[in-house]
Design an enzyme around this catalytic site. Structure first.
Site, short mmCIF file in Angstrom:
data_model
loop_
_atom_site.label_atom_id
_atom_site.label_comp_id
_atom_site.label_asym_id
_atom_site.label_seq_id
_atom_site.Cartn_x
_atom_site.Cartn_y
_atom_site.Cartn_z
N ASP A 1 28.18 -23.14 18.43
CA ASP A 1 26.92 -23.59 17.84
C ASP A 1 26.79 -25.11 17.99
O ASP A 1 27.73 -25.79 18.38
CB ASP A 1 26.80 -23.15 16.37
CG ASP A 1 28.06 -23.44 15.55
OD1 ASP A 1 28.97 -24.12 16.06
OD2 ASP A 1 28.14 -22.98 14.40
N ASP B 1 29.14 -18.84 2.36
CA ASP B 1 28.10 -17.81 2.19
C ASP B 1 28.25 -16.67 3.20
O ASP B 1 27.34 -15.86 3.35
CB ASP B 1 26.70 -18.44 2.30
CG ASP B 1 26.49 -19.11 3.65
OD1 ASP B 1 27.39 -19.05 4.52
OD2 ASP B 1 25.42 -19.72 3.84
N HIS C 1 28.53 -17.01 6.52
CA HIS C 1 27.97 -17.21 7.87
C HIS C 1 29.08 -17.38 8.90
O HIS C 1 30.18 -17.85 8.59
CB HIS C 1 26.97 -18.37 7.92
CG HIS C 1 27.54 -19.75 7.85
ND1 HIS C 1 27.26 -20.63 6.84
CD2 HIS C 1 28.36 -20.41 8.69
CE1 HIS C 1 27.87 -21.77 7.06
NE2 HIS C 1 28.56 -21.67 8.19
N GLU D 1 23.10 -17.63 9.46
CA GLU D 1 23.02 -17.68 8.00
C GLU D 1 22.70 -16.29 7.43
O GLU D 1 22.30 -15.38 8.17
CB GLU D 1 21.91 -18.66 7.60
CG GLU D 1 22.19 -20.11 8.02
CD GLU D 1 23.26 -20.79 7.16
OE1 GLU D 1 24.18 -20.10 6.66
OE2 GLU D 1 23.18 -22.02 7.00
C1 GLP Z 1 30.06 -24.59 9.76
C2 GLP Z 1 30.15 -23.99 11.16
C3 GLP Z 1 30.92 -22.70 11.18
C4 GLP Z 1 32.16 -22.82 10.32
C5 GLP Z 1 31.78 -23.02 8.88
C6 GLP Z 1 32.96 -23.18 7.95
O1 GLP Z 1 28.81 -24.53 9.19
N1 GLP Z 1 28.89 -23.81 11.79
O2 GLP Z 1 31.24 -22.38 12.53
O3 GLP Z 1 32.93 -21.65 10.41
O4 GLP Z 1 30.92 -24.14 8.75
O5 GLP Z 1 33.51 -24.46 8.09
P1 GLP Z 1 34.91 -24.89 7.46
O6 GLP Z 1 35.94 -24.26 8.32
O7 GLP Z 1 34.91 -26.37 7.56
O8 GLP Z 1 34.93 -24.39 6.08
#
Ligand code: GLP
Length: 260
Positions: free
Chosen positions: A67, A136, A138, A143
């Site tokens: 992404d 959440d 995702h 989302e």
């Molecule tokens: C972001 C990314 C995701 C990631 C998520 C969790 O929004 N787009 O790909 O898995 O957050 O991030 P973290 O690993 O820092 O908790």
């Protein structure tokens, strides 16, 4: 879905790196799906360490980011293209031209999304997709409410995601409202998915994705429909799993030949 519960994030990184090392030995030109956020960082640290030791070779590997934010200027340190370059690509011998990210600055976003899908297909599809998970539920930036069949497209970020990601920016006001993300359908096309989650703040989304119903309210739950998913979590992220003892027993008694 296989669930592996390990003591902490270092061990999570080591096990995921084992799978990548094994894949590249079997298929040197493998296509890796690259995730950002904090969760995969121990994996990239471990891969960089193994590269320095001469244990792993990325010279023929290809990579596709999951992404990208829309609207950050080129080279912004928090753009996911930059994060992947800094945390992974610059630390191993993967060729820069073989590492791709969605184009968050494209003038024609739908065309850029279609082109990204096409590029993944032309590369032969993703062999191993790394994923984190949001609080959440995702994955990527799919989302809650995302179509379970979605392809690469623009999404509006939910406030909880913007707040969670504010730690990477000066303030929540600087977190973009939009992102391009591989869709849930795109992610399901990967041959093997490894999702990593660590810390108590992920316990609810891990429970929902592993043991909850398949539902768009927890986008990661779509992974229950994939034939080869490995969810690697630490004790804290596993703390709400109902079948934790069963997952531990299964992993402890797994035949060696199975691998991940
Ligand atoms: C972001 C990314 C995701 C990631 C998520 C969790 O929004 N787009 O790909 O898995 O957050 O991030 P973290 O690993 O820092 O908790």
């Amino acid at each position: 879905m296989e669930v592996v519960i390990l003591p902490g994030s270092r061990q999570v990184g080591v096990l995921a790196a084992d799978a990548i090392e094994a894949l590249l030995r079997r298929k040197p030109h493998a296509v890796l799906g690259l995730a950002t956020g904090a969760s995969p960082l121990p994996i990239y640290d471990e891969l960089a360490r193994r590269y320095v030791e001469g244990r792993i070779d990325f010279s023929q590997a290809r990579g596709f980011g999951l992404d990208e934010y829309v609207g950050l200027e080129e080279g912004h340190p928090q753009s996911y293209r930059e994060v992947i370059r800094r945390e992974f690509a610059d630390r191993v011998n993967i060729a820069a031209e073989n590492v791709h990210s969605p184009d968050g600055a494209a003038a024609d976003i739908p065309a850029a999304c279609d082109a990204y899908e096409e590029a993944i297909n032309t590369a032969g599809g993703v062999d191993l997709q790394l994923l984190g998970v949001g609080t959440d539920g995702h994955i990527g930036f799919n989302e809650p409410g995302s179509s379970l069949a979605s392809r690469t497209r623009i999404k509006t970020l939910i406030e909880q995601t913007r707040r969670d990601n504010a730690r990477f920016f000066k303030s929540v006001r600087d977190v973009p409202h939009h992102a391009i993300t591989q869709g849930l359908g795109t992610i399901l096309d990967a041959r093997h998915v490894i999702l990593v989650a660590t810390g108590a703040q992920k316990a609810q989304s891990v429970r929902d994705l592993v043991e909850g119903p398949v539902a768009a309210i927890c986008p990661a739950s779509v992974l229950q429909l994939h034939p080869h998913v490995t969810t690697i979590v630490d004790e804290a992220a596993a703390s709400s799993l109902r079948l934790a003892d069963y997952y531990r027993h299964t992993y402890d008694n797994k035949p060696k030949w199975q691998g991940l």
